[in-house]
Design an enzyme around this catalytic site. Structure first.
Site, PDB file in Angstrom:
ATOM      1  N   CYS A   2      -0.691  -2.569  13.010  1.00  0.00           N
ATOM      2  CA  CYS A   2      -1.390  -2.973  14.235  1.00  0.00           C
ATOM      3  C   CYS A   2      -2.725  -2.261  14.393  1.00  0.00           C
ATOM      4  CB  CYS A   2      -0.539  -2.636  15.450  1.00  0.00           C
ATOM      5  SG  CYS A   2       1.085  -3.377  15.416  1.00  0.00           S
ATOM      6  N   ARG A  27      -6.220  -3.862   7.658  1.00  0.00           N
ATOM      7  CA  ARG A  27      -4.981  -3.087   7.814  1.00  0.00           C
ATOM      8  C   ARG A  27      -3.744  -3.958   7.707  1.00  0.00           C
ATOM      9  NH1 ARG A  27      -5.967   1.820  10.979  1.00  0.00           N
ATOM     10  NH2 ARG A  27      -3.827   1.656  11.634  1.00  0.00           N
ATOM     11  N   TRP A  75       1.125  -6.380  13.875  1.00  0.00           N
ATOM     12  CA  TRP A  75       1.943  -6.476  12.666  1.00  0.00           C
ATOM     13  C   TRP A  75       3.375  -6.325  13.175  1.00  0.00           C
ATOM     14  CZ3 TRP A  75       5.292  -3.525   9.552  1.00  0.00           C
ATOM     15  CH2 TRP A  75       5.370  -3.907   8.219  1.00  0.00           C
ATOM     16  N   ASN A 101       0.427   0.223  19.832  1.00  0.00           N
ATOM     17  CA  ASN A 101       0.731   0.446  18.410  1.00  0.00           C
ATOM     18  C   ASN A 101       1.907   1.408  18.328  1.00  0.00           C
ATOM     19  OD1 ASN A 101      -1.453  -1.025  17.660  1.00  0.00           O
ATOM     20  ND2 ASN A 101      -2.508   0.624  16.573  1.00  0.00           N
ATOM     21  N   GLY A 102       2.813   1.174  17.401  1.00  0.00           N
ATOM     22  CA  GLY A 102       3.931   2.109  17.228  1.00  0.00           C
ATOM     23  C   GLY A 102       5.242   1.472  17.646  1.00  0.00           C
ATOM     24  N   GLU A 482       0.735   3.798 -11.622  1.00  0.00           N
ATOM     25  CA  GLU A 482      -0.313   3.320 -10.728  1.00  0.00           C
ATOM     26  C   GLU A 482      -0.843   1.954 -11.189  1.00  0.00           C
ATOM     27  OE1 GLU A 482      -1.441   3.720  -7.912  1.00  0.00           O
ATOM     28  OE2 GLU A 482      -3.507   3.028  -7.926  1.00  0.00           O
ATOM     29  N   LYS A 486      -0.751  -1.431  -8.897  1.00  0.00           N
ATOM     30  CA  LYS A 486      -1.964  -2.196  -8.579  1.00  0.00           C
ATOM     31  C   LYS A 486      -1.744  -3.668  -8.890  1.00  0.00           C
ATOM     32  CE  LYS A 486      -3.511  -0.163  -6.666  1.00  0.00           C
ATOM     33  NZ  LYS A 486      -3.521   1.099  -5.983  1.00  0.00           N
ATOM     34  N   GLU A 489       0.828  -5.432  -6.543  1.00  0.00           N
ATOM     35  CA  GLU A 489       0.446  -5.638  -5.142  1.00  0.00           C
ATOM     36  C   GLU A 489      -0.669  -6.653  -4.966  1.00  0.00           C
ATOM     37  OE1 GLU A 489      -0.861  -2.112  -2.970  1.00  0.00           O
ATOM     38  OE2 GLU A 489      -1.768  -1.309  -4.776  1.00  0.00           O
ATOM     39  N   HIS A 505      15.495   2.954 -23.498  1.00  0.00           N
ATOM     40  CA  HIS A 505      16.766   3.308 -22.838  1.00  0.00           C
ATOM     41  C   HIS A 505      17.188   2.235 -21.840  1.00  0.00           C
ATOM     42  CE1 HIS A 505      16.830   7.208 -24.760  1.00  0.00           C
ATOM     43  NE2 HIS A 505      15.549   7.323 -24.475  1.00  0.00           N
ATOM     44  N   LYS A 604      -2.703  -1.723   5.218  1.00  0.00           N
ATOM     45  CA  LYS A 604      -3.481  -0.626   4.640  1.00  0.00           C
ATOM     46  C   LYS A 604      -2.917   0.722   5.058  1.00  0.00           C
ATOM     47  CE  LYS A 604      -6.884   1.265   2.416  1.00  0.00           C
ATOM     48  NZ  LYS A 604      -6.686   1.359   0.966  1.00  0.00           N
TER      49      LYS A 604
END
Ligand code: F6R
Length: 609
Positions: A2, A27, A75, A101-102, A482, A486, A489, A505, A604
């Protein structure tokens, strides 16, 4: 996650708020809304599911001139994605609206209580409880400021609230454990509030970071645009402030197609300026403060890409200093009752400085009396304010949801920290050696970026395969993790990062002619890594190798080979290969047509658990 923007001032407030909300789009969100006091003195609300453009379409042809307004990008956490659950929540007849927010953890109990007293809720959100509580206290005869404070005292959890009140044409804001900033433009007599200072860049020339439980009061009075109060009503000084340059425009992508690409290309310049900041600039005092902290062992905690930077940093510190580092993802660390002791150091790595799990882990260490250090991008963020010392990574605003330049800067800040521990201080020779090392890395990355077209050609050849294994050994293992993160996503394809020797393995069962192995190869353990590539090749896997330049052996066993000049880079060489991974993922995603800067389902800054 949010986003909040509020504004009060002579220019059209709705335009300012919409512009701020657009900047917070990166975000991640699923609905947007604004509330303002119209020219005929009505408190109005417009909110729409979906992108901000839907809200803008809704506003077309309406009277949207206002002196004060608040806005929100939501969000969803409590309640589905629809217009009713979008913010602001409002009671226009009472002249009040609010955004949140929250998470309000005791929302169920509050809703039940207020419903039994006859209050009607219009949405399924936890957020609306706060609005109803404020109205409940206004009904009891409390002044708006006291009603907000009383409501705030009743709620549990981490939240930030912004309230618009028509009667006095004022905005109030308050937070506990969630990001909130205020800003002032002294020239235009404007005052702002937001969940992210980026929304105010170029608009406010002074930024304020209030601490938890400080009530911020934005008022139209030319003399006192912004005041801070404690919960007992007394004036508060619990905030940090800093001047901001009004010319600064981080919102532009320039000539780049995406913010992600722009941010990849910014890396050489950022790398060059890091040693200057820590050895000759403002950063030196923070590095000295970090060196003063106890460090019998170091606990490194972070999430996602920042966690992978943590693996790189752990390797630097352990190798150079023989200080044992324990590494754990923040979401596990916080619930594991970790073994901690006061002579140890807890290191937290974060781009935003607002990641809920990382903040909770930091709080846990603080409660144990363990000193905390951050490697963080956002100055003034919650993590920055809560740690005993902070090392800024100086990456500038990162807008692309997929973290690129922040990873490099995090790793390098950890590298400088480790080197200064090893050298025991800041002598000229240490400074010169480190500046030269980082300058060489920057130059090599410049050379790689100039070869973007070659990487794009490889991407064209492999983008339709349906599974990717990024592999590496030693210092290249976190780069493999990483690289895979990338790709998954931003391109939405399945990718895994593996230690090259570990593939046999189990996961090797998946290898066939439809799977790609992106092999990250350094000069150390070269022959062993080549053997691992052979194992995949023998099972018809498609080999993309990224490794030392002009290497005949590597070239021969690979379907696609990208050689990189690694000589002289030592421990920093893996960071070069990471840039190749960034460009490879970017071009695969571009060929697949995904939303690169705002990938689906991602935010974000992950400010909820
Ligand atoms: C991946 C990515 C995330 C973040 C993670 C932590 O590209 O961006 O994995 O690294 O959510 O975020 P910060 O660094 O803000 O704590």
């Amino acid at each position: 996650m949010c986003g909040i923007v509020g504004h009060l001032g002579p220019q059209n407030s709705v335009d300012v708020v919409i512009e701020g909300l657009k900047r917070l789009e990166y975000r991640g969100y699923d609905s947007a809304g604004v509330s303002f006091i119209s020219s005929d003195n009505e408190l109005v609300v417009y909110k729409k599911k979906g992108e901000i453009v839907n809200l803008i379409t809704e506003l077309e042809g309406k009277d949207v001139k206002a002196r004060s307004s608040i806005g929100h990008t939501r969000w969803a956490t409590h309640g589905g994605v629809n217009d009713e659950n979008a913010h602001p929540h409002a009671e226009p007849e009472r002249g009040i609206s609010m955004v949140h927010n929250g998470i309000i953890e005791n929302a169920g109990e509050i809703r039940e209580d207020l419903t039994s007293r006859g209050h009607k809720f219009k949405s399924e959100t936890d957020s609306e409880c706060f609005l109803r509580l404020v109205i409940f206290h206004l009904d009891e005869g409390l002044h708006i400021k006291d009603a907000i404070i009383a409501s705030f005292k009743r709620i549990q959890g981490h939240s930030a609230f912004v309230i618009l009140y028509k009667e006095t044409d004022e905005i109030y804001a308050i937070k506990n454990g969630a990001p909130l900033v205020c800003g002032i433009n002294e020239i235009n007599s404007e005052v702002f509030v937001s969940s992210d200072p980026y929304a105010l860049a170029g608009m406010a020339n002074k930024i304020y970071f209030p601490e938890n439980q400080v009530l911020c009061h934005l008022s139209p009075s030319n003399q006192h645009l912004l005041n801070f109060y404690e919960l007992d009503g007394e004036k508060s000084t619990r905030y940090m402030s800093k001047k901001q340059n009004l010319d600064h425009d981080p919102a532009s992508k320039g000539d780049y197609d995406h913010y992600m690409l722009k941010e990849i290309f910014e890396q050489p310049e950022l790398i060059r300026s890091l040693t200057q900041f820590y050895f000759s600039g403002e950063g030196r005092a923070s590095l000295e403060a970090a060196l003063d902290l106890p460090r019998a062992n170091i606990h490194i905690t972070a999430c996602g890409t920042a966690f992978y930077a943590g693996i790189v940093i752990k390797d630097f510190i352990e190798k150079e200093n023989r200080i044992s580092c324990k590494l754990e993802v923040a979401s596990e660390f916080r619930y594991r009752n970790p073994v901690l002791s006061k002579d140890e150091l807890a290191l937290f790595i974060s781009q935003s400085g607002e990641t809920a799990d990382t903040l909770a882990a930091q709080q846990l260490c603080k409660d144990y009396g363990v000193k905390t250090l951050s490697i963080v991008n956002t100055e003034g963020s919650t993590l920055y304010r809560d740690c005993d010392a902070n090392l800024l990574i100086r990456a500038g605003v990162e807008i692309g949801v997929a973290s690129t330049k922040a990873f490099t800067q995090q790793a390098l800040t950890g590298y400088l920290f480790s080197q200064v521990i090893k050298e025991g201080g800041f002598t000229d020779s240490v400074k010169n050696a480190l500046s030269a090392k980082l300058a060489l890395l920057a130059e090599r990355i410049d050379n790689l970026l100039a070869r973007e077209e070659e990487i794009r050609e490889i991407a064209k050849s492999i983008y339709q395969y349906n599974g990717f294994f990024f592999t590496g050994r030693g210092a290249y293992f976190p780069i493999a993790l990483e690289g895979a993160l990338k790709l998954k996503e931003i391109a939405y394809v399945h990718a895994e990062g593996y230690a090259a020797g570990e593939l046999k393995h189990g996961p090797i069962a998946l290898i066939d002619d439809q799977k790609v192995n992106v092999a990250l190869v350094g000069t150390e353990l070269f022959e062993k890594t080549v053997s691992n590539i052979q194992e995949i090749k023998a099972r018809d896997g498609v080999i993309v190798s990224i490794g030392p330049r002009d290497n005949k052996e590597l070239k021969e066993i690979s379907d696609y080979y990208f050689g990189v000049e690694l000589e002289g880079l030592g421990d920093l060489a893996p960071l070069c290969l990471n840039v190749v991974n960034q460009l490879l993922s970017y071009h695969i995603a571009k060929l697949l047509g995904t939303d690169i800067d705002k990938p689906r389902n991602l935010a974000k800054s992950v400010t909820v658990e």
